[in-house]
Motif scaffolding. Structure first.
Motif, short mmCIF file in Angstrom:
data_model
loop_
_atom_site.label_atom_id
_atom_site.label_comp_id
_atom_site.label_asym_id
_atom_site.label_seq_id
_atom_site.Cartn_x
_atom_site.Cartn_y
_atom_site.Cartn_z
N GLN A 53 -8.14 -7.77 -1.57
CA GLN A 53 -6.69 -7.83 -1.63
C GLN A 53 -6.20 -9.27 -1.44
N ASP A 107 0.85 -1.18 0.00
CA ASP A 107 0.00 0.00 0.00
C ASP A 107 0.89 1.24 0.00
N LEU A 146 -0.55 -7.43 4.70
CA LEU A 146 -0.09 -8.34 3.65
C LEU A 146 0.30 -9.71 4.16
N ASN A 158 -5.08 -3.59 4.19
CA ASN A 158 -3.85 -3.95 3.49
C ASN A 158 -2.79 -4.55 4.41
#
Length: 424
Positions: A342, A244, A316, A314
């Motif tokens: 995502q 991001d 990850l 976001n």
């Protein structure tokens, strides 16, 4: 979030207030109250008038993370709160409809008197929940049914029809996981309390998101630290994850506060700065931690306190330094990543003690099935874990006796006691 909602002309749509921690009862009555069950009960129990006014004004009741609230230490408070709200519904229904009319409806529904009396005790309030209203309850019955021959007859009629009251509040229970296997699960409790409830579920109930990529690593005491550092670096260096704006966020889960602190010290020692989030951190520290993690990214070492209700966009990479103790906790942890369309990566580290739970979860994922079959195994897996923890130290004790060739007296073993050695 509720206070940030605005209309087209810029005016606020609703007025929301929170009741938790040190925050007291709002001076002006808000449209929405966000609170914890314990905090709400503490405030309404202080003032009887406040409780009556509050209960009468409530129209919608939403329980977020319902599976947690209906289990463990939250359960009694939540049930008592529901019973107080239901009691107000009955009072309101009784004030609108004469008892004689409700009795007629009961007879038309072909429910016999004996059946009604059998149902009588199923929805009763505990003494502490209705003690304050008992006097008013009796007075209301006398006033409403003026045509009754006696107060005794009126009460008997109401005992028959109190299960058939008009619903004036709507209850909404929201949860990402809601197991129903077993009588004591949250789903089973809801089916018992709200038999006519409408159930709505998504496509991924009790399943992990298909956009998740999972890595499984079995570790031992000797390799756990090395694999943890490699997992953190693997996520930071992975090219498959879209960052991001160049910000990378990794969440590392541990089962206890002590384990989380140990993981944080290990990462800091290797030059990987990290943030901490667990119950020993103050509310202010946790709030600031989430702000820093959202704005700057990095590594967040946390317990299951961050597995629910924390929406950080976001994320990850999710790493389980300690594997979850149940399939429920596992789903909530991995649900922190791969959100809102995502992709995400999950690295699960596990040991021999929780290998069976890992196999059950992996098998369900490979077959495309919900992991609900693993929910009922929570207690058995914990028992196996405790049994292995007990057997290993005892095994070492007996080996020590043979190698030293001397008599060793071992204090009687209890589940939570330590082994002591006494030379004879």
């Amino acid at each position: 979030m509720a206070n940030s909602l605005c209309s087209d002309n810029g005016g606020t749509i609703v007025n929301a207030a929170s009741i938790c921690g040190r925050q007291g009862w709002p001076i002006r009555e808000p449209d929405i109250i966000v609170t914890t069950p314990a905090a709400l009960l503490n405030h309404v129990d202080v003032d009887r008038r406040r409780r009556m006014e509050f209960m009468r004004g409530v129209k919608y009741v939403v329980f977020d993370e319902a599976d947690m609230l209906l289990c463990g230490s939250f359960q009694n408070k939540v049930i008592r709160l529901i019973q107080l709200l239901r009691y107000d519904e009955k009072l309101l229904s009784r004030s609108k409809t004469p008892v004689s009319e409700l009795a007629t409806k009961l007879e038309e529904s072909s429910l016999s008197t004996d059946d009604a009396l059998d149902l009588e005790g199923e929805d009763e309030l505990p003494p502490e929940a209705i003690s304050d209203e008992d006097d008013d309850d009796k007075e209301d019955i006398v006033i409403i049914n003026d045509e009754a021959e006696s107060v005794k007859k009126t009460r008997r009629e109401w005992r028959r029809v109190r299960k058939h009251y008009e619903r004036s509040k709507q209850y909404v229970f929201v949860a990402a996981t809601l197991p129903v296997n077993g009588k004591k699960t949250a789903g089973a409790l809801l089916k018992h309390m709200f038999s006519d409830a409408e159930w709505v579920s998504g496509n991924y109930l009790h399943r992990h998101n298909p956009r998740l990529k999972q890595r499984w690593i079995e570790v031992s005491v000797d390799t756990q630290v090395k694999e943890l550092i490699n997992a953190v670096n693997h996520g930071l260096e992975s090219e498959d994850l879209d960052t991001d704006g160049g910000i990378h966020r990794t969440m590392v889960f541990a089962n206890t506060v002590e384990a989380a602190e140990a993981v944080a010290k290990i990462l800091n020692y290797t030059g990987l700065e990290c943030l901490r989030y667990h119950k020993n951190c103050t509310l202010e520290e946790r709030a600031q931690t989430l702000v820093d993690f959202h704005e700057k990214g990095g590594v967040l070492v946390c317990t299951d306190a961050a597995a629910r209700g924390v929406d950080i966009p976001n994320v990850l990479h999710v790493i389980q330094a300690d594997f979850a103790t149940s399939a429920v906790d596992f789903l909530h942890r991995i649900g922190r990543t791969a959100r809102a369309g995502q992709n995400g990566l999950v690295t699960s580290m596990y040991t021999e003690s929780n290998r069976e739970l890992v196999q059950a979860v992996r098998q369900a994922g490979e077959l495309g099935l919900p992991v609900e079959t693993a929910f009922s195994r929570k207690r058995s897996f914990r028992n196996k874990l405790k049994k292995k923890e007990i057997q290993q130290p005892l095994k070492r004790v007996f080996q020590l006796e043979r190698t030293q060739g001397r008599c060793t007296k071992v204090r009687k073993w209890h589940r939570c006691s330590n082994i002591t050695y006494i030379d004879s």
